[in-house]
Write an enzyme that holds these catalytic residues in place. Structure first.
Site, PDB file in Angstrom:
ATOM      1  N   GLN A 169       0.791  -1.233   0.000  1.00 49.77           N
ATOM      2  CA  GLN A 169       0.000   0.000   0.000  1.00 49.77           C
ATOM      3  C   GLN A 169       0.820   1.279   0.000  1.00 49.77           C
ATOM      4  O   GLN A 169       0.520   2.207  -0.755  1.00 49.77           O
ATOM      5  CB  GLN A 169      -0.938  -0.002   1.211  1.00 49.77           C
ATOM      6  CG  GLN A 169      -1.979   1.098   1.189  1.00 49.77           C
ATOM      7  CD  GLN A 169      -3.214   0.687   1.923  1.00 49.77           C
ATOM      8  OE1 GLN A 169      -4.103   0.033   1.381  1.00 49.77           O
ATOM      9  NE2 GLN A 169      -3.290   1.049   3.187  1.00 49.77           N
ATOM     10  N   GLU A 212      -3.603   9.564  -0.301  1.00 46.51           N
ATOM     11  CA  GLU A 212      -2.946  10.306   0.766  1.00 46.51           C
ATOM     12  C   GLU A 212      -1.818  11.203   0.252  1.00 46.51           C
ATOM     13  O   GLU A 212      -0.962  11.636   1.013  1.00 46.51           O
ATOM     14  CB  GLU A 212      -2.427   9.339   1.834  1.00 46.51           C
ATOM     15  CG  GLU A 212      -3.572   8.586   2.512  1.00 46.51           C
ATOM     16  CD  GLU A 212      -3.120   7.653   3.618  1.00 46.51           C
ATOM     17  OE1 GLU A 212      -1.896   7.589   3.890  1.00 46.51           O
ATOM     18  OE2 GLU A 212      -3.972   6.989   4.218  1.00 46.51           O
ATOM     19  N   ASP A 249       3.775   0.236   4.713  1.00 48.21           N
ATOM     20  CA  ASP A 249       2.414  -0.216   5.008  1.00 48.21           C
ATOM     21  C   ASP A 249       2.104  -1.302   3.988  1.00 48.21           C
ATOM     22  O   ASP A 249       1.806  -1.021   2.828  1.00 48.21           O
ATOM     23  CB  ASP A 249       1.425   0.943   4.903  1.00 48.21           C
ATOM     24  CG  ASP A 249      -0.009   0.525   5.206  1.00 48.21           C
ATOM     25  OD1 ASP A 249      -0.249  -0.675   5.474  1.00 48.21           O
ATOM     26  OD2 ASP A 249      -0.902   1.395   5.180  1.00 48.21           O
ATOM     27  N   GLU A 290       3.982  -2.242   8.764  1.00 45.99           N
ATOM     28  CA  GLU A 290       2.583  -2.178   9.191  1.00 45.99           C
ATOM     29  C   GLU A 290       1.778  -3.234   8.442  1.00 45.99           C
ATOM     30  O   GLU A 290       1.863  -3.334   7.218  1.00 45.99           O
ATOM     31  CB  GLU A 290       2.022  -0.786   8.897  1.00 45.99           C
ATOM     32  CG  GLU A 290       0.549  -0.607   9.216  1.00 45.99           C
ATOM     33  CD  GLU A 290       0.018   0.735   8.744  1.00 45.99           C
ATOM     34  OE1 GLU A 290      -1.199   0.841   8.510  1.00 45.99           O
ATOM     35  OE2 GLU A 290       0.829   1.681   8.596  1.00 45.99           O
ATOM     36  N   ASP A 317      -2.415  -2.683  12.399  1.00 45.15           N
ATOM     37  CA  ASP A 317      -3.496  -1.756  12.027  1.00 45.15           C
ATOM     38  C   ASP A 317      -4.782  -2.554  11.865  1.00 45.15           C
ATOM     39  O   ASP A 317      -5.592  -2.655  12.790  1.00 45.15           O
ATOM     40  CB  ASP A 317      -3.125  -0.999  10.760  1.00 45.15           C
ATOM     41  CG  ASP A 317      -4.256  -0.104  10.251  1.00 45.15           C
ATOM     42  OD1 ASP A 317      -5.175   0.197  11.028  1.00 45.15           O
ATOM     43  OD2 ASP A 317      -4.228   0.291   9.064  1.00 45.15           O
ATOM     44  N   LYS A 342      -6.014   4.629  15.217  1.00 46.09           N
ATOM     45  CA  LYS A 342      -6.933   5.446  14.429  1.00 46.09           C
ATOM     46  C   LYS A 342      -8.218   5.579  15.235  1.00 46.09           C
ATOM     47  O   LYS A 342      -8.923   4.592  15.466  1.00 46.09           O
ATOM     48  CB  LYS A 342      -7.227   4.786  13.083  1.00 46.09           C
ATOM     49  CG  LYS A 342      -6.011   4.618  12.174  1.00 46.09           C
ATOM     50  CD  LYS A 342      -6.368   3.803  10.938  1.00 46.09           C
ATOM     51  CE  LYS A 342      -5.206   3.681   9.972  1.00 46.09           C
ATOM     52  NZ  LYS A 342      -5.527   2.761   8.842  1.00 46.09           N
ATOM     53  N   ARG A 371      -6.564   9.031   8.151  1.00 40.86           N
ATOM     54  CA  ARG A 371      -7.156   8.084   7.207  1.00 40.86           C
ATOM     55  C   ARG A 371      -6.989   8.579   5.772  1.00 40.86           C
ATOM     56  O   ARG A 371      -6.610   9.717   5.523  1.00 40.86           O
ATOM     57  CB  ARG A 371      -8.651   7.885   7.506  1.00 40.86           C
ATOM     58  CG  ARG A 371      -8.991   7.408   8.896  1.00 40.86           C
ATOM     59  CD  ARG A 371      -8.249   6.156   9.340  1.00 40.86           C
ATOM     60  NE  ARG A 371      -8.471   4.985   8.524  1.00 40.86           N
ATOM     61  CZ  ARG A 371      -9.311   3.990   8.832  1.00 40.86           C
ATOM     62  NH1 ARG A 371     -10.030   4.048   9.938  1.00 40.86           N
ATOM     63  NH2 ARG A 371      -9.405   2.921   8.053  1.00 40.86           N
ATOM     64  N   SER A 372      -7.325   7.718   4.826  1.00 37.59           N
ATOM     65  CA  SER A 372      -7.203   8.100   3.416  1.00 37.59           C
ATOM     66  C   SER A 372      -8.221   9.161   3.026  1.00 37.59           C
ATOM     67  O   SER A 372      -7.962  10.007   2.173  1.00 37.59           O
ATOM     68  CB  SER A 372      -7.356   6.870   2.520  1.00 37.59           C
ATOM     69  OG  SER A 372      -8.607   6.248   2.732  1.00 37.59           O
ATOM     70  N   LYS A 393       1.533   9.427  11.459  1.00 39.04           N
ATOM     71  CA  LYS A 393       1.384   9.044  10.059  1.00 39.04           C
ATOM     72  C   LYS A 393       0.241   9.856   9.459  1.00 39.04           C
ATOM     73  O   LYS A 393      -0.927   9.648   9.788  1.00 39.04           O
ATOM     74  CB  LYS A 393       1.098   7.543   9.959  1.00 39.04           C
ATOM     75  CG  LYS A 393       1.004   7.016   8.543  1.00 39.04           C
ATOM     76  CD  LYS A 393       0.598   5.543   8.549  1.00 39.04           C
ATOM     77  CE  LYS A 393       0.446   5.013   7.135  1.00 39.04           C
ATOM     78  NZ  LYS A 393      -0.215   3.688   7.108  1.00 39.04           N
TER      79      LYS A 393
END
Length: 426
Positions: A169, A212, A249, A290, A317, A342, A371-372, A393
């Site tokens: 990712q 992101e 990630d 991650e 995560d 998160k 978050r995205s 992050k």
């Protein structure tokens, strides 16, 4: 005691153009504050329920009118004129009003918007910066943050953040030689533009970015992302493995099928996947992995931790979803050594604080993540400072929803020039 007199919500759009929710909380003395809630694309199965309308004729079913209505009616009517002695008391009332195991009745997005709007209103009432109020919630620093988190900044994206052109990712930059937020962003700017120049030279493409803000050229495979990141660091004049490191990630749940990991053109068993990740960590300056394995591959996470946990961070995560029950299981099984926190995965500030406390008590590192699908709201920057995050992050250094948080960190740093935390394993 603080009484709420009004809760009003509005459907707004996030950074991807999809709906989310903004709530305004008004206290009895007239203090008013608002909070906007993010949304994720790469979501864990155990996350609290983000309520969506499901009407295919409107935003392809992703509308948030019902969540908005739940704030404007159910929560407003139940909470107005109610006095709350603490954030935890308010959050417990929200959880009780929802009454479902994963907040599916009223929606975690509705509940979290009230939780954070209330926090911001109380901070304003007390005439304190929001990060000081957040610091008080964990009752460790008596309103006084002591450090800034180390930044992990998105450089390249694949997976669900960038149309799945490669399996993994994100490749993130860790400016490990930087001694401040300002210096971290200066270093990242050098590396980002070196990467952009190399992307144009190699692929002849303009700066197309992912959810992101990371660059998303058509890499041949995931390892090509790592090679390009190292080359960009060197082109910017920094030394990989000394000045700058990498964080990955992997988001392995998204390419896990029938007990195998479909990593680009490879079909790997869990043990082969661990070996593959270990090989990357030997050959590249990686300090954090991650979601290196799938969220339900509990059997093999302890083996990944055994293989790499003394050298790098093994962050959970999707595995953990900021959920205390899953965190306890991971602690007991020694599945990882870091929590990616998160807040919207669990639904209220108090529950997220409990998750953080569990992780820190186990000796873990805590990375606070956005978050995205973000908004221009910057409360996550205050949370990272107030909760003494080890890492933050926040995506790349482009796009206003990311810059809002980085600029807030710069603002806090100008007012309070604290040291930045050292990377623990470098």
């Amino acid at each position: 005691m603080n009484s709420i007199t009004s809760l009003t919500a509005l459907e707004i759009l996030d950074s991807r153009g999809w709906p989310t929710i903004k709530t305004t909380c008004t206290l009895a003395d007239g203090t008013r504050a608002s909070a906007s809630i993010p949304s994720g694309r790469s979501t864990g199965a155990a996350e609290a329920c983000e309520l969506r309308d499901g009407d295919p004729a409107r935003y392809r079913g992703k509308g948030c009118r019902q969540a908005v209505a739940n704030v404007n009616t159910t929560l407003h009517e139940a909470l107005r004129t109610t006095a709350f002695a603490s954030q935890q008391e308010l959050d417990q009332a929200l959880i009780a009003l929802d009454g479902s195991p994963n907040k599916q009745r009223l929606g975690a997005n509705a509940l979290l918007s009230v939780s954070i709007a209330f926090a911001r209103a109380i901070a304003a009432q007390q005439k304190r910066p929001l990060h000081e109020y957040f610091s008080y919630l964990i009752r460790e620093q008596a309103y006084q943050p002591t450090r800034f988190p180390r930044l992990t900044i998105n450089l390249f994206s694949g997976g669900r953040h960038a149309g799945k052109q490669v399996a993994i990712q994100d490749v993130l930059i860790v400016p490990s030689a930087a001694r401040s937020i300002d210096e971290s962003l200066v270093m990242m700017n050098d590396i980002y533009h070196a990467a952009a120049d190399r992307t144009f030279a190699r692929y002849g493409m303009r700066l197309l970015t992912a959810d992101e803000g990371g660059l998303a050229p058509p890499f041949e495979d995931s390892e090509a992302m790592l090679q390009a990141a190292v080359a960009a660091i060197e082109s910017a004049g920094w030394q990989p493995g000394r000045d700058v490191h990498l964080a990955l990630d992997i988001a392995a749940s998204h390419f896990y099928r029938d007990g195998r990991y479909l990593l680009d053109d490879r079909r790997l068993s869990p043990l082969e996947m661990i070996d593959h990740l270990s090989d990357w960590c030997r050959r590249y300056p990686i300090v954090s992995l991650e979601d290196g394995l799938a969220e339900d591959d509990w059997q093999h996470w302890p083996l990944l931790q055994q293989a790499l946990g003394e050298k790098i961070l093994i962050l959970g995560d999707d595995l953990l979803c900021t959920n205390p029950e899953r965190i306890r299981r991971a602690i007991d099984s020694r599945a990882c050594n870091g929590l990616l926190l998160k807040v919207n995965q669990i639904g209220t500030l108090s529950e997220a604080a409990a998750a953080r406390s569990l992780a820190k008590a186990a000796g873990w590192q805590v990375t606070i993540s956005v978050r995205s699908g973000e908004t221009e709201d910057n409360w996550a920057a205050d949370l990272a400072v107030g909760w003494a995050a080890d890492q933050f992050k926040n995506g790349s250094i482009t796009q206003s929803e990311r810059l809002a948080k980085y600029n807030r960190l710069l603002e806090i740093e100008a007012q309070r020039p604290l040291p930045i935390v050292d990377w623990p394993l470098v």
